[in-house]
Motif scaffolding. Structure first.
Motif: not given
Ligand code: HCA
Ligand code: CFN
Length: 538
Positions: A58-60, A62-64, A93-95, A187-189, A470-474, A486-490
């Motif tokens: 999760r993010g925070c 502020y991020a959301g 970073t989110r592209r 969370s970011q929610s 998932a994302g960059i952390k994984e 495959k990053q489904l975020h960016n």
């Molecule tokens: C966020 C943004 C994020 C992080 C992506 C990730 C995004 O949660 O603050 O963990 O790879 O899409 O950039 O969700």
């Protein structure tokens, strides 16, 4: 093809077996099997505090608020009040892509921050915030400035709203603040909700202008990641819809101001923008429908429902013609690729909507979803709004002000009467309806909320999916285990994946990822063949 484990209850036991009793008990409530279509949908624990000590995705808050909902607006100066890291790590970073448009105004390449330091923590940061607003104004002359609190701001008590008010008076432009301290929700929610409130309070509907076009819509919860919104815009234009405002991919403050001119709100990401959809319906009488432009079939279905809303035969016919033309292109590519992807397996653990939306695209390739989950979604995103018509069950939303929104039927006529809505609903419009993730995933698929790092590794060992999303952390941990991520975020370097052209991009990228031989080569020679060099001690 290897046989994959299917008994979700057994695997769940294995997942939580090594956890301390209290942790296991809590996590058990967030893990369950999917259901078959039409079966009753079980309750899942979600939107609750992550257990301290586990590594969450999760993010925070502020991020959301800053990173997600308001960040992609191109001509608002989004100013972070906080230490430089918060502004820096939420900077592109989110592209989210941007086209500066004819006015050329685009602040997206800049990271605006007050760069708080120890001095400001001790003596207060309001003076610095005022100076930063003045500096941004002098250098860029923006139409609007939005301020975002980070954790220390809440702790030291800077009154960002008072600063916003006085600077708005002094400079004569829209300035508003978001109390979105990172720790505020679970969370970011929570940050989404705060941004929804502030944009509704300070921007939406602040300019009454005639917007040309017969079929006016807004796109809510679309952030133009990898250019998705550009592809959706292309399709909507081709069909004959007029897009008034997108919240908030490549958006402008002017678009937000006149968004109440639209006759229909379409909601792409329900999790992050449903609050605005609800509030605009109450205040301006604009109904909303859920759409999904991820997946060719899903895109076609969304377009049909949008056209049906306006009940105009010409629009309906043109939309059908566009769908037919686009689907033909898509089919050629699916026919080529599907024989290579059919039967492969995937897992998706991401965000608050994509872990559901992207299942469509995998299914179009004949791939099977072994498990999926959101990071921070709420029960309605899992169980569906049909099951849970109310959104007021939110743990984090209890900390967030509920805006009092009043209808103004004199100025804003409800776009449809109750009878018209009921008639359209019967035709399948499904106003405010939303299918959650669990229903239809099948009982041999696993649903996990707020998956943690330990569970991720365990699942990979057990299931060995052909691809993990998932994302960059994984990403690198999963890849080191020999499984493509495959990053489904960016989207890594890819996209767009929305709409018809997006679907084609996706098929090609996934084909490459699940069929490359490179993952068989990740074992170092000494892991398979023993040491390469041997020495004898004498
Ligand atoms: C966020 C943004 C994020 C992080 C992506 C990730 C995004 O949660 O603050 O963990 O790879 O899409 O950039 O969700
Ligand atoms: S673009 Fe959206 S689609 S807004 Fe949301 S819930 Fe995040 S930033 Mo990352 S990719 Fe993700 Fe969704 Fe809506 Fe993105 S699935 S986690 S907060 N999300």
């Amino acid at each position: 093809m290897s046989t994959k484990p299917t008994n979700v209850e057994e695997i769940k036991k294995e997942l939580i077996a090594k956890m301390p009793t209290k942790v296991a008990r809590k996590r058990a409530k967030s893990i369950l099997p999917g259901t078959e279509v039409g079966e009753p949908i079980p309750e899942i624990q979600s939107n609750v505090r992550t257990i301290p000590g586990v590594i969450t995705q999760r993010g925070c808050t502020y991020a959301g608020c800053k990173g997600v909902v308001l960040g992609p607006s191109r001509d608002i100066v989004n100013l972070t009040h906080g230490p430089i890291g918060c502004g820096f790590y939420s900077w592109l970073t989110r592209r989210n892509q941007t086209d500066a448009g004819p006015d050329g105004e685009n602040f997206i390449p800049y990271a605006f921050s007050t760069d708080m330091t120890e001095h400001d923590i001790v003596f207060g940061g309001e003076k610095k915030l005022r100076a930063a607003i003045q500096e941004a104004y002098d250098n860029f002359h923006p139409k609007a400035i939005s301020i975002f609190s980070t954790c220390p701001v809440g702790l030291i008590g800077d009154d960002i709203h008072a600063v916003a008010r006085t600077m708005q008076e002094e400079l004569g432009i829209t300035i508003f603040a978001n109390s979105c301290e990172g720790y505020k929700g679970v969370s970011q929610s929570a940050g989404h909700h705060i941004a929804n409130n502030q944009i509704m309070k300070h921007v939406i509907g602040t300019k009454d202008v005639e917007v040309e076009g017969k079929f006016k819509v807004n796109m809510l919860g679309e952030y133009n990641i990898g250019g998705d919104a550009f592809e959706i815009e292309r399709i909507l234009e081709k069909c004959g819809f007029t897009l008034v405002a997108t919240f908030s991919g490549n958006s402008t403050v002017e678009d937000f101001r006149k968004a109440h001119a639209a006759d229909l709100n379409t909601v792409m990401c329900h999790r992050s923008l449903n609050y605005v959809a609800e509030m605009m319906e109450t205040k301006y009488g604009i109904p909303w429908i859920k759409v999904n432009f991820i997946g060719a079939e899903a895109s076609a279905k969304s377009l049909r429902r949008m056209a049906a809303y306006f009940e105009d035969q010409e629009l309906i016919d043109r939309t059908e013609a566009v769908i037919a033309e686009e689907l033909e292109k898509v089919k050629t590519v699916v026919d080529e690729i599907k024989p290579r992807t059919d039967g492969k397996t995937a897992m998706l653990f991401v965000g608050g909507s994509r872990a559901h939306h992207y299942q469509e695209l995998f299914k179009e390739l004949g791939m099977k979803i072994l498990g999926a989950g959101y990071e921070f979604a709420h029960r309605d995103d899992y169980e569906g709004r049909h099951v849970l018509p109310t959104i007021k069950i939110d743990a984090d939303s209890r900390n967030i002000e509920e805006l009092e929104i009043h209808p103004d039927p004199e100025r804003f006529k409800p776009r449809k009467t109750e009878e018209e809505l009921a008639r359209l609903n019967e035709k399948g419009l499904d106003f405010k309806g939303y299918e959650g993730m669990i229903g239809g995933m099948g009982k041999d698929a696993m649903v996990i909320d707020d998956i943690n790092h330990y569970e991720t590794e365990k699942l990979l060992e057990i299931y060995k999916p052909d691809i993990f999303c998932a994302g960059i952390k994984e990403k690198y941990i999963v890849q080191k285990m020999g499984i493509p991520l495959k990053q489904l975020h960016n989207y890594d370097m890819g996209g767009p994946y929305a709409g018809f052209n997006g679907a084609i991009n996706w098929y090609r990228d996934i084909d490459r990822m699940v069929n490359t031989k490179v993952w068989n080569l990740i074992k170092a020679p000494w892991q398979t063949d023993g040491p390469e060099l041997e020495a004898t001690y004498v």
